[in-house]
Structures are given as structure tokens and as C-alpha cells.
Design a protein around this motif. Sequence first.
Motif, PDB file in Angstrom:
ATOM      1  N   GLU A   1       8.906  10.530  -1.731  1.00  0.00           N
ATOM      2  CA  GLU A   1       7.652  11.236  -1.429  1.00  0.00           C
ATOM      3  C   GLU A   1       6.707  10.374  -0.596  1.00  0.00           C
ATOM      4  OE1 GLU A   1       7.528  14.089  -5.419  1.00  0.00           O
ATOM      5  OE2 GLU A   1       6.484  12.166  -5.398  1.00  0.00           O
TER       6      GLU A   1
ATOM      7  N   ASP B   1       7.359  -0.289   1.057  1.00  0.00           N
ATOM      8  CA  ASP B   1       6.220  -0.426   1.949  1.00  0.00           C
ATOM      9  C   ASP B   1       6.703  -0.562   3.390  1.00  0.00           C
ATOM     10  OD1 ASP B   1       3.605  -0.646   2.592  1.00  0.00           O
ATOM     11  OD2 ASP B   1       3.302  -2.655   1.798  1.00  0.00           O
TER      12      ASP B   1
ATOM     13  N   LEU C   1       7.883  10.782   2.782  1.00  0.00           N
ATOM     14  CA  LEU C   1       7.510  12.128   3.219  1.00  0.00           C
ATOM     15  C   LEU C   1       6.025  12.184   3.601  1.00  0.00           C
ATOM     16  CD1 LEU C   1       8.131  15.185   3.507  1.00  0.00           C
ATOM     17  CD2 LEU C   1       7.690  15.429   1.073  1.00  0.00           C
ATOM     18  N   LEU C   2       5.197  11.535   2.777  1.00  0.00           N
ATOM     19  CA  LEU C   2       3.752  11.516   3.041  1.00  0.00           C
ATOM     20  C   LEU C   2       3.453  10.952   4.429  1.00  0.00           C
ATOM     21  CD1 LEU C   2       0.741  11.664   1.997  1.00  0.00           C
ATOM     22  CD2 LEU C   2       1.071   9.346   1.153  1.00  0.00           C
TER      23      LEU C   2
ATOM     24  N   THR D   1       0.824  -1.204   0.000  1.00  0.00           N
ATOM     25  CA  THR D   1       0.000   0.000   0.000  1.00  0.00           C
ATOM     26  C   THR D   1       0.860   1.257   0.000  1.00  0.00           C
ATOM     27  OG1 THR D   1      -0.159  -0.304   2.359  1.00  0.00           O
ATOM     28  CG2 THR D   1      -2.044  -0.939   1.044  1.00  0.00           C
ATOM     29  N   VAL D   2       1.666   1.377  -1.034  1.00  0.00           N
ATOM     30  CA  VAL D   2       2.376   2.627  -1.228  1.00  0.00           C
ATOM     31  C   VAL D   2       1.677   3.348  -2.372  1.00  0.00           C
ATOM     32  CG1 VAL D   2       4.623   2.038  -0.304  1.00  0.00           C
ATOM     33  CG2 VAL D   2       4.027   1.289  -2.586  1.00  0.00           C
ATOM     34  N   ASP D   3       1.926   4.647  -2.462  1.00  0.00           N
ATOM     35  CA  ASP D   3       1.282   5.434  -3.500  1.00  0.00           C
ATOM     36  C   ASP D   3       2.116   5.340  -4.763  1.00  0.00           C
ATOM     37  OD1 ASP D   3       0.375   7.463  -5.186  1.00  0.00           O
ATOM     38  OD2 ASP D   3      -0.438   8.561  -3.483  1.00  0.00           O
ATOM     39  N   GLU D   4       1.554   4.716  -5.790  1.00  0.00           N
ATOM     40  CA  GLU D   4       2.383   4.442  -6.963  1.00  0.00           C
ATOM     41  C   GLU D   4       2.632   5.666  -7.843  1.00  0.00           C
ATOM     42  OE1 GLU D   4      -1.218   2.326  -9.542  1.00  0.00           O
ATOM     43  OE2 GLU D   4       0.707   1.352  -9.248  1.00  0.00           O
ATOM     44  N   PHE D   5       1.940   6.765  -7.558  1.00  0.00           N
ATOM     45  CA  PHE D   5       2.178   7.968  -8.354  1.00  0.00           C
ATOM     46  C   PHE D   5       3.156   8.920  -7.670  1.00  0.00           C
ATOM     47  CE2 PHE D   5      -2.028   6.481  -9.728  1.00  0.00           C
ATOM     48  CZ  PHE D   5      -1.691   6.207 -11.037  1.00  0.00           C
ATOM     49  N   LEU D   6       3.594   8.537  -6.482  1.00  0.00           N
ATOM     50  CA  LEU D   6       4.616   9.328  -5.796  1.00  0.00           C
ATOM     51  C   LEU D   6       5.949   8.597  -5.934  1.00  0.00           C
ATOM     52  CD1 LEU D   6       2.836  10.301  -2.432  1.00  0.00           C
ATOM     53  CD2 LEU D   6       2.847  11.557  -4.588  1.00  0.00           C
ATOM     54  N   THR D   7       7.042   9.318  -5.704  1.00  0.00           N
ATOM     55  CA  THR D   7       8.339   8.654  -5.686  1.00  0.00           C
ATOM     56  C   THR D   7       8.504   7.961  -4.333  1.00  0.00           C
ATOM     57  OG1 THR D   7       9.473  10.538  -4.705  1.00  0.00           O
ATOM     58  CG2 THR D   7       9.316  10.496  -7.111  1.00  0.00           C
TER      59      THR D   7
END
Lengths: 284, 348
Positions: B110, B159, B113-114, B101-107
Motif C-alpha cells: 500500500e 523506504d 501504491l500510495l 518516512t513510510v506510512d507505518e499503518f499501511l502495508t
Amino acid sequence: MSDTTVRHDVATARSARLTIEPPGLWKQVRTHVWRNIKHIRRMPEMLADVTFQPIMFVVLFAYVFGGSINAGVNYREWLLPGIMAQTMAFSCFVVAIGLTNDLNKGIIDRFRSLPISRASVLIGRSISSLIHSSIGIVVMAVTGLLIGWRIHNGFGKAVLGFALLLLFGFAMMWFGILAGSRLKSAEAVQGVMFTAVFPLTFLADTFAPAANMSPAWLRTIAEWNPISSLVRAMRELWGNTVPLAPDSALPLHHPVLSTVIWSVLLTAVLAPLSIRAFNHRTTD
Amino acid sequence: MTITTDARAARERSTGPAIEAEHLVKRFGDMTAVDDVSFSVPQGSVLGLLGPNGAGKTTTVRMMTTLSTPTSGTARVAGHDVRTDPEAVRHSMGLTGQAATVDEFLTGRENILLMGSLYGLSKTQIRSASDELLERFSLTDAGDKVVKEYSGGMRRRLDLAVSLIAAPRVLFLDEPTTGLDPRSRVELWEVLRALVADGTTLLLTTQYLEEADQLADRIVVIDHGRIIAEGTPLELKDQSGKAALVVTVSHADQLEAARGLLASHVREVHVDEGARQLTAPADGLADVTRIASVFDGSEIVLDDLGLKRPSLDDVFLHLTGRRAEEATEEVGDEVTDDTEPDPKGGRP
């Protein structure tokens, strides 16, 4: 350099990080907004719905249908508030699709496992969608200015018109949250929202005058449509309108007030429903 | 493995167990997903929650991480009750869910950082922490790439890195290596071992018996929502009995002859026709030499002859009467809420 040194540094830093205060709601919301804006920057095509699509509508209606639609006034001036309202109504798509994707990818669960307010996700989502739609409004305004649309009644009323637009957008957010929480996939959201919102934006005083619609019941629906109130309000505030037909439905006689009432009413009904749907979707 | 002074301090601070489940029950309608599950995990140790798909592992983890409310019973994480003080539980644990569950549109950076800002860390704190984490998980070069471009193994590592940003003392990992290739799996194991060396308490669910064997201090075997066995990997293996002698015949038509020959030298023979394999109970290597000489003097051609020590797979077979893979097919998907992608990846 030995492994021990590295690991020790990490461990020290990690324990130092343990004494952190949780952030306030505002910082959480800002973080969510930052994330959503990043998404737009990574996928500029996400902005198609607030750029190319409304421009296409402007061109289509101003130049293709416009000649045949009798609005009793400069049609391009009359049209522009209509397309702005449609763009704002469509902004609930963005909320719904973003939310469904986050739910499906499990990232909402990850947020829920953090010591943060669970509302911050929704608030952040709504604010970023309003920003998203505002980009569309700017694009629309510029396009409008290029094709001859003008604001005639001064700064104060101009701002009030945009404020009403945002207020209505806020009410529509809840519909987006409701759909995003209820529906299971982005495709379903696209389908259902399109079927629900698209006619809603046409069966109104947006692209063709509601007063010319027949049979009479269709005209009544169009005139009671909240979007008609919003559009009428913007036209009056910006001086893009014609005198109202005396037999028009009640809301159109007080469009600013009706827009406020409609927005509050929609929020009052949809907000509890959508929060319940979101909670239901995320708790078991 | 290095144990830092910090980790030692953390261990000395230890008082109660890091994780406790107390008669956890979860029902969805008529279906009981988790049925009276109790266990406790001492600080700094690793508990493996082992079971096939649909056994109730994910549901158990969701209840312990405040994502799901128990129908009855409760759990405590770092001494905080999930029912009465979920906020404190969320403060003291990290969760790495079943899907990465990582954000695939962020690096990668990032993403850290999130989560860091949601935990309330300052920009500078996050910057130094993310450098450390990226280095630790061999993601330094990929840190500024969008996660969409990551491989499965990299996503998993990120993750985990993201879960560690606030240095949780307790970490829940739901099937951390599902869908990974063997090499990435072994790499991730290494990372997890290093975490434990630093004093982190781990609870990991897995359907891979080998994984539980490799990582866990104690294993809880769960099936149909119930605990069916509990113990150290060694204890569980002892339960399932002795080692076995496995003979693989080269030609299927010699299988029957081989069975006959083997049967005259051992107590019982199990035949697997598909695999052209004969299995017999054995005491040790002496049996291998003995049986090898028996086949040496015969016409039968062998592919392989060896001693198989009991694996957790055998434990599962012993406990449930079926293999873990069969159980997976039988029971089907993990029963949780339907927002979760279902982990179809069978065993490697």
C-alpha cells in the motif's frame, strides 16, 4: 534464471514508467483520502471519538442529568442536535492529530518532495475528517432514534440541518489545521484542543439551555457562541425545539443565517492563518 | 555486477552533471548551517556527503530536493534549477529522508501504491512495479504486512523501494543506514550498488566513514557547513598520510616498557592508555615483521600487532583535528527544522 534477466526486466519496466503524466489535483486528494481512511480501518479505535464517546454523552445526559435539566421540552429530542454539534466540533481534533503525526514522522516532507500540489495534503486531510465525523453523525442519529429522537419537519429541512452541520465542521477543520501545524506533538494537540474546544461545546445551548445560564454575561457568551446558532438551527429545522426566549441574543433569532455567517467568518479568519502556519512549519 | 543495455543507453544519453550545487548557503537566524557549498555529481556516479551530525548535510540535501529554500546560491538536479523550476526537480528525483518516512499503518504494498498514485501511475502499472520492487528488496513475503511490524532494515528497504516507484534518475539518500544493524547495512549497500549499475545517480549523506568508502565514487567532507575536503576515497586517504603500526599490550603495567622498546625502533609513538595501544608510523608489512621480532625477544605480552591502513576516520582526524565521534558529541544534533527526529544513534 539468471540475475541479468531479472535486472533487465526491471530496468525496462522502469524506463517505461518514466513517461507518466502527473495526476490532477482531484486524484491526489483522493489518494490522500484513501490513505487516511486506511488508517481508520487499521485503527478502528480512532473512531472512538465519534462512536463510544458521543453515545456515552447521550446516555450520560439523557439519563443521568436529563431528569434535572429543564429544557421545557422532551429533553432527549432537544439534546441530540447538541451532541451532534459537539461531535462535529471535536472533528478538528482528528485533523490536528493526523497532521501533527504526519509532520513529525516526516511523511509530509516526502509528499513535498513529490511533483504534487502541496494543498492536496490539507484538502485530503479535511475531507477524510469530514467523512470521519459523518460516521459519528450517523451513529448519533441511530442512537437518537433508539432513545426517541425524531425529525418532524420533513426531508428538505432535515437535509438542510445536516448540511449546516457539515458546513460548520468544514470551518472547524481550519482550526484543526492551525493547531496541527502549530503544535509539535499529538499530546500537545490533545491537551490544547481539549482545553479550547471542550468548554466551547459546553458553554453553549448544547446540553443545558443557555437561557437558564447565570450570571447574565455567561448567558451572553453562550448565546453568541457559534455552536449555539448551529444547534438552534438544527433544532428548528428538525422540530426539536421550544419557542425562543424573547430576550435571547440576536444570532439565535436567525439561527440558520447565523450559522452560515459564523462558518464563513471562521473560515475567512482561520483559513489564511492555518495555511500560513502550515507553510511556515513546512518551509525553512 | 550486471550493466543492462538500458543503463548503458542512459549513460550514453548523459550530457551535463546529474546534480550540481552552486555556492549553496543556508542561514537560520544567526546560525549558518551551510556555508558556500559547491560540488557536482556526474550522471551514474555516487557522491558521498560525509560529515558529523550537525555538519549541514541534511540541510544541503533539503535545499537540493526543494524542501528548503537556499539563502543564497542554487542547485540543479538533472539540469533543473531548484529555485526557478522546483516542479521539474521533483519530477526527476527521488528522496529517502533521514527517518524512514513510510506510512507505518499501511502495508508495504500500500505504501508503494500510495506513492505510485501520487506520481500518477495507473493501478496496473503500480501492481507490476510493486511486485518487482518488493522482490528486488526481498520484501515479497512482507508486502502485505503492515509496516508497523517491519524491522528497521525492512523499513529502510521499503523506504528505498517507494522512492524508486517512478524510476527517478537521481536519488538522494539522507543517512540511509543510520540505526541499522551491520548486516542490514551491508544488504542495503548491495541494493544501492545495483541501482548505480542501472544508471541511477546517487547522492548519499553519511556519518559513517566506512559507508562513504564503500559506496562513493567521490566524497565531499563537510564540517560546520563548509566543505573541508573533496576527492575520491583513495585521494582522501592519501592526504592523511601513511599506514600505521598498531601494538596492543596485554597488561596495562607493561605499556610503558612497550613504549620504550618501540620508541627505540621507530620515529615516534602515540600512546592510547585506555586501549593499551601504541601507534607508530609504518611503511608496510616489513615493519610489522621487524617490530614483531623485537617484541618476541622481550618480556612484554601482546594481544595484537598489526598494520592499520588509513581509514576515512583518520582522514577526518587529519582534516579537523578530531575524530568523527567526538565531533558528533561536540556539535550535537543536526540543525534542520525541528520536525525531524534526531538521529542519536552513535557509531556502531
